[in-house]
Design an enzyme around this catalytic site. Structure first.
Site, short mmCIF file in Angstrom:
data_model
loop_
_atom_site.label_atom_id
_atom_site.label_comp_id
_atom_site.label_asym_id
_atom_site.label_seq_id
_atom_site.Cartn_x
_atom_site.Cartn_y
_atom_site.Cartn_z
N HIS A 59 0.85 -1.20 0.00
CA HIS A 59 0.00 0.00 0.00
C HIS A 59 0.89 1.25 0.00
CE1 HIS A 59 -2.49 -3.26 1.66
NE2 HIS A 59 -3.55 -2.59 1.30
N HIS A 193 -14.80 -3.42 0.07
CA HIS A 193 -14.60 -2.18 0.83
C HIS A 193 -14.20 -1.04 -0.10
CE1 HIS A 193 -10.48 -3.88 0.88
NE2 HIS A 193 -9.98 -2.79 1.41
N GLU A 240 -8.96 -5.91 -4.43
CA GLU A 240 -7.88 -6.68 -3.80
C GLU A 240 -8.14 -8.17 -3.86
OE1 GLU A 240 -6.22 -3.58 -0.37
OE2 GLU A 240 -7.59 -5.16 0.24
C1 DHB Z 1 -8.90 -1.25 5.50
C2 DHB Z 1 -8.82 -2.38 4.68
C3 DHB Z 1 -7.73 -2.57 3.84
O1 DHB Z 1 -7.59 -3.62 3.00
C4 DHB Z 1 -6.69 -1.64 3.83
O2 DHB Z 1 -5.61 -1.88 3.05
C5 DHB Z 1 -6.75 -0.50 4.63
C6 DHB Z 1 -7.87 -0.31 5.46
C7 DHB Z 1 -10.06 -1.04 6.41
O3 DHB Z 1 -11.02 -1.80 6.39
O4 DHB Z 1 -10.01 -0.09 7.21
FE FE Z 2 -5.77 -3.29 1.60
#
Ligand code: DHB
Ligand code: FE
Length: 281
Positions: A59, A193, A240
């Site tokens: 990331h 998400h 992802e």
């Molecule tokens: C969240 C999920 C992720 O895959 C990520 O890389 C960063 C944050 C989350 O749910 O807050």
């Molecule tokens: Fe992530």
């Protein structure tokens, strides 16, 4: 001979790592999540893979928009936990598996998967959170780890089909390694998400559950799912999940679902955990 014995799928939500690191796993919000992980932890404690190939995404911790690799493989003897803004997580240094990693790299490139070869890479929550989920808080991680990094951040990402076929090529590579080695492969990230923009907070649990059903029993059905469908149905970060297709491609056509757990929401995400074994294990 080395063998891919099993696959693990798990989200890599950073707040899970923070809950572990700050001893919050028994708090009301976290208790059911960590209880749901227990059978998978027990399974890996009994199964004891020698090496885990962890398919994850960086990331913007090791890489940045200056250079984006579609697929990268870590061949170093060790990988340090990345500093993501609050100092590096206090987790063990990740021990690599250089000999097997180089073997896989050569096999993949000969198979026309043009991997970026990585000799130095801090590893962020994408890799360390799945290790915490499966292994808890040991002094040392009990397995060697081959980090395999996928671009899911910068458009255009690889297709699900390409990911699935990479999984197949990884299996072929592992099975041509002469030393007896039990290998597990992790697909990480997802499920639905979206962390940004107008639809921030989007979760689509129903879509995810169907997608998991198909991943286990009919991956052919979802390997051609378009990026647009992932974006529309599972949010900008839901894509992802294509990394789980690499894990699935490395297993038999028919697999045994050893364990599956979902919980919604965890942080901003529909949390998913899956343990799959080849039928003959
Ligand atoms: C969240 C999920 C992720 O895959 C990520 O890389 C960063 C944050 C989350 O749910 O807050
Ligand atoms: Fe992530």
């Amino acid at each position: 001979m080395a063998k891919v014995i099993a696959g693990v799928g798990t989200s890599h939500i950073p707040a899970i790592g923070a809950a572990v690191d700050h001893n919050k796993t028994q708090e009301a919000y976290w208790k059911p999540v960590f209880e749901g992980m227990e059978p998978a932890k027990k399974w890996i404690e009994e199964t004891k893979p020698d090496v885990c190939i962890v398919v994850f995404n960086d990331h913007a911790s090791a890489f940045s928009l200056e250079a984006t690799s579609t697929f990268a493989i870590g061949v170093a003897p060790e990988f340090q936990p990345a500093d993501e803004g609050y100092g590096p997580r206090k987790v063990p240094v990740v021990k690599g598996s250089p000999e097997l990693a180089w073997h896989i790299t050569e096999s993949l490139i000969m198979d026309e998967f043009d991997m970026t070869i990585v000799n130095e890479m801090p590893v962020d929550h994408g890799l360390t959170v799945p290790l915490s989920i499966m292994y808890g808080q040991p002094e040392e991680w009990p397995c060697e780890v081959i980090p395999l990094c996928v671009n899911v951040i910068q458009y255009p990402q690889p297709t699900g089909n390409r990911c699935f076929n990479l999984g197949k090529a990884i299996r072929k590579a592992v099975e041509s390694y002469p030393k007896d080695t039990k290998v597990a492969i992790f697909g990480t990230g997802g499920l639905s998400h979206q962390l940004q923009g107008e639809r921030a907070g989007l979760i689509n649990a129903e879509y995810d559950e169907q997608w998991l059903d198909d991943l286990v029993a009919a991956p052919e059905k979802i390997k051609h799912t378009s990026h647009t469908e992932y974006l529309r149905e599972t949010g900008s970060e839901g894509i992802e999940a294509i990394m789980w297709l690499i894990m699935r491609g490395a297993l038999d056509e028919d697999v045994k679902q050893v364990y599956r757990f979902t919980h919604c929401p965890v942080s901003n995400t529909h949390y998913g955990l899956l343990v799959l074994e080849n039928q003959d294990e």
